[in-house]
Design an enzyme around this catalytic site. Structure first.
Site, PDB file in Angstrom:
ATOM      1  N   ARG A  56      11.538  -5.713   4.860  1.00 34.64           N
ATOM      2  CA  ARG A  56      11.264  -4.272   4.665  1.00 34.64           C
ATOM      3  C   ARG A  56      12.245  -3.406   5.464  1.00 34.64           C
ATOM      4  O   ARG A  56      12.550  -3.687   6.607  1.00 34.64           O
ATOM      5  CB  ARG A  56       9.833  -3.963   5.117  1.00 34.64           C
ATOM      6  CG  ARG A  56       9.533  -2.474   5.114  1.00 34.64           C
ATOM      7  CD  ARG A  56       8.065  -2.181   5.065  1.00 34.64           C
ATOM      8  NE  ARG A  56       7.341  -2.604   6.256  1.00 34.64           N
ATOM      9  CZ  ARG A  56       6.011  -2.500   6.389  1.00 34.64           C
ATOM     10  NH1 ARG A  56       5.280  -2.009   5.408  1.00 34.64           N
ATOM     11  NH2 ARG A  56       5.425  -2.919   7.489  1.00 34.64           N
ATOM     12  N   ARG A  73      -9.548   0.928   8.803  1.00 35.82           N
ATOM     13  CA  ARG A  73      -9.064  -0.417   9.078  1.00 35.82           C
ATOM     14  C   ARG A  73     -10.073  -1.209   9.903  1.00 35.82           C
ATOM     15  O   ARG A  73      -9.796  -2.357  10.269  1.00 35.82           O
ATOM     16  CB  ARG A  73      -7.767  -0.315   9.875  1.00 35.82           C
ATOM     17  CG  ARG A  73      -6.524  -0.813   9.137  1.00 35.82           C
ATOM     18  CD  ARG A  73      -5.357  -0.514  10.044  1.00 35.82           C
ATOM     19  NE  ARG A  73      -4.159  -1.209   9.744  1.00 35.82           N
ATOM     20  CZ  ARG A  73      -3.097  -0.623   9.188  1.00 35.82           C
ATOM     21  NH1 ARG A  73      -3.137   0.616   8.788  1.00 35.82           N
ATOM     22  NH2 ARG A  73      -1.996  -1.320   9.048  1.00 35.82           N
ATOM     23  N   ARG A 120      11.316  -1.763  11.048  1.00 32.35           N
ATOM     24  CA  ARG A 120      10.249  -1.407  11.983  1.00 32.35           C
ATOM     25  C   ARG A 120      10.125  -2.450  13.092  1.00 32.35           C
ATOM     26  O   ARG A 120      10.263  -3.648  12.846  1.00 32.35           O
ATOM     27  CB  ARG A 120       8.910  -1.309  11.223  1.00 32.35           C
ATOM     28  CG  ARG A 120       8.780  -0.014  10.459  1.00 32.35           C
ATOM     29  CD  ARG A 120       7.595   0.014   9.531  1.00 32.35           C
ATOM     30  NE  ARG A 120       6.345  -0.491  10.084  1.00 32.35           N
ATOM     31  CZ  ARG A 120       5.170  -0.425   9.450  1.00 32.35           C
ATOM     32  NH1 ARG A 120       5.095   0.127   8.249  1.00 32.35           N
ATOM     33  NH2 ARG A 120       4.080  -0.906   9.996  1.00 32.35           N
ATOM     34  N   LYS A 164       0.829  -1.217   0.000  1.00 29.69           N
ATOM     35  CA  LYS A 164       0.000   0.000   0.000  1.00 29.69           C
ATOM     36  C   LYS A 164       0.862   1.265   0.000  1.00 29.69           C
ATOM     37  O   LYS A 164       0.650   2.165  -0.809  1.00 29.69           O
ATOM     38  CB  LYS A 164      -0.950   0.010   1.215  1.00 29.69           C
ATOM     39  CG  LYS A 164      -1.926  -1.164   1.231  1.00 29.69           C
ATOM     40  CD  LYS A 164      -2.875  -1.082   2.411  1.00 29.69           C
ATOM     41  CE  LYS A 164      -2.210  -1.145   3.769  1.00 29.69           C
ATOM     42  NZ  LYS A 164      -1.476  -2.408   4.030  1.00 29.69           N
ATOM     43  N   ARG A 191      -0.199  -9.381  13.301  1.00 29.47           N
ATOM     44  CA  ARG A 191      -0.823  -8.343  12.471  1.00 29.47           C
ATOM     45  C   ARG A 191      -1.696  -8.954  11.378  1.00 29.47           C
ATOM     46  O   ARG A 191      -2.720  -8.392  10.997  1.00 29.47           O
ATOM     47  CB  ARG A 191       0.257  -7.431  11.867  1.00 29.47           C
ATOM     48  CG  ARG A 191       0.831  -6.491  12.926  1.00 29.47           C
ATOM     49  CD  ARG A 191       2.139  -5.899  12.496  1.00 29.47           C
ATOM     50  NE  ARG A 191       2.006  -5.009  11.373  1.00 29.47           N
ATOM     51  CZ  ARG A 191       2.967  -4.786  10.483  1.00 29.47           C
ATOM     52  NH1 ARG A 191       4.127  -5.418  10.584  1.00 29.47           N
ATOM     53  NH2 ARG A 191       2.769  -3.950   9.507  1.00 29.47           N
TER      54      ARG A 191
END
Ligand code: ADP
Ligand code: AMP
Length: 217
Positions: A127, A88, A160, A13, A171
């Site tokens: 990431r 969300r 992160r 996203k 998650r």
């Protein structure tokens, strides 16, 4: 144009939002980025959000909705916006709908980025994010020239806290339980558009833009 991007964590996203928003000349509003900036600056909002984010839980609706309500009233949203990471939950979606209706407007389209769980785990575990400009990289799929530096601005790259393996799994559960119902919510509204979000980043951007062009009014 008023657009929402929906999809599991790691669907791409944030990566797609920057290109789509710049093509459509609308601001990209990423609730995750806004929360992270507040956490790193130690603001009252950041202190309220931090523990939820570290666990991979959602920040409570009332906190998130208040923040987005303020952001959507800034001048740059007059000609539209691209929301990345909001709504969300169904209550967030219902509030957004009412808020836009009170301003005599509505969402044009909700773009769902469709990717399977294995790909999501591969993407999130590699990431890296730039501390200075927020640009997202991947150690294998989109590596910067120098290991820990951003090619765009020279800023330091970091992993992160919520991209650790146990948190990633949590998650994904949170997504299934609380966010996936939005797909049916927006399908019922007749504004859901799903695209295959696997393959090279620029091909996905093209797929997204050609799908979105049909909704420009
Ligand atoms: P989200 O905002 O949905 O959580 P990101 O845009 O941060 O997802 O992407 C997650 C990771 O996957 C990043 O490291 C990014 O570089 C990588 N990524 C994004 N799109 C692709 C793609 N099409 N193919 C491979 N990796 C990708
Ligand atoms: P993201 O950068 O979109 O992956 O978001 C990172 C984290 O910020 C999430 O795991 C949540 O803790 C929090 N967050 C971002 N957007 C929302 C939202 N719309 N509702 C609740 N929490 C959110």
């Amino acid at each position: 144009m008023r657009v929402v991007l929906v999809g599991p964590p790691g669907a791409g996203k944030g990566t797609q939002a920057q290109f789509i928003a710049s093509h459509l000349s609308i601001p990209k509003i990423s609730t995750g980025d806004i929360f992270r900036t507040n956490v790193s600056q130690g603001t009252a909002l950041g202190r309220r959000a931090q523990a939820f984010m570290e666990r991979g839980d959602l920040v409570p609706d009332e906190v998130t909705i208040a923040m987005v309500t303020d952001r959507l009233q800034e001048d740059d949203t007059q000609s539209g916006f691209l929301l990345d990471g909001f709504p969300r939950t169904v209550p967030q979606a219902e509030t957004l709908k009412k808020m836009l209706a009170s301003w005599d407007t509505r969402l044009d389209v909700v773009l769902e980025l469709v990717v399977d769980d294995d790909e999501v785990v591969r993407r999130l575990s590699g990431r890296r994010t730039c501390r200075r400009c927020g640009r997202v990289w991947h150690v294998l799929f989109d590596p910067p020239a120098r290991r820990d530096k951003c090619d765009d601005c020279g800023g330091e790259l970091f992993q992160r806290d919520d991209d650790r393996e146990e948190t990633i799994r949590h998650r994904l559960e949170v997504y299934q339980e609380q966010t996936a119902p939005l797909v049916a919510f927006y399908a019922d509204e007749g504004i859901l558009l799903g695209i295959d979000a696997t393959g090279p980043v620029d091909e996905i951007t093209e797929r997204a833009l050609s799908a979105l062009r049909r909704f420009i009014r």
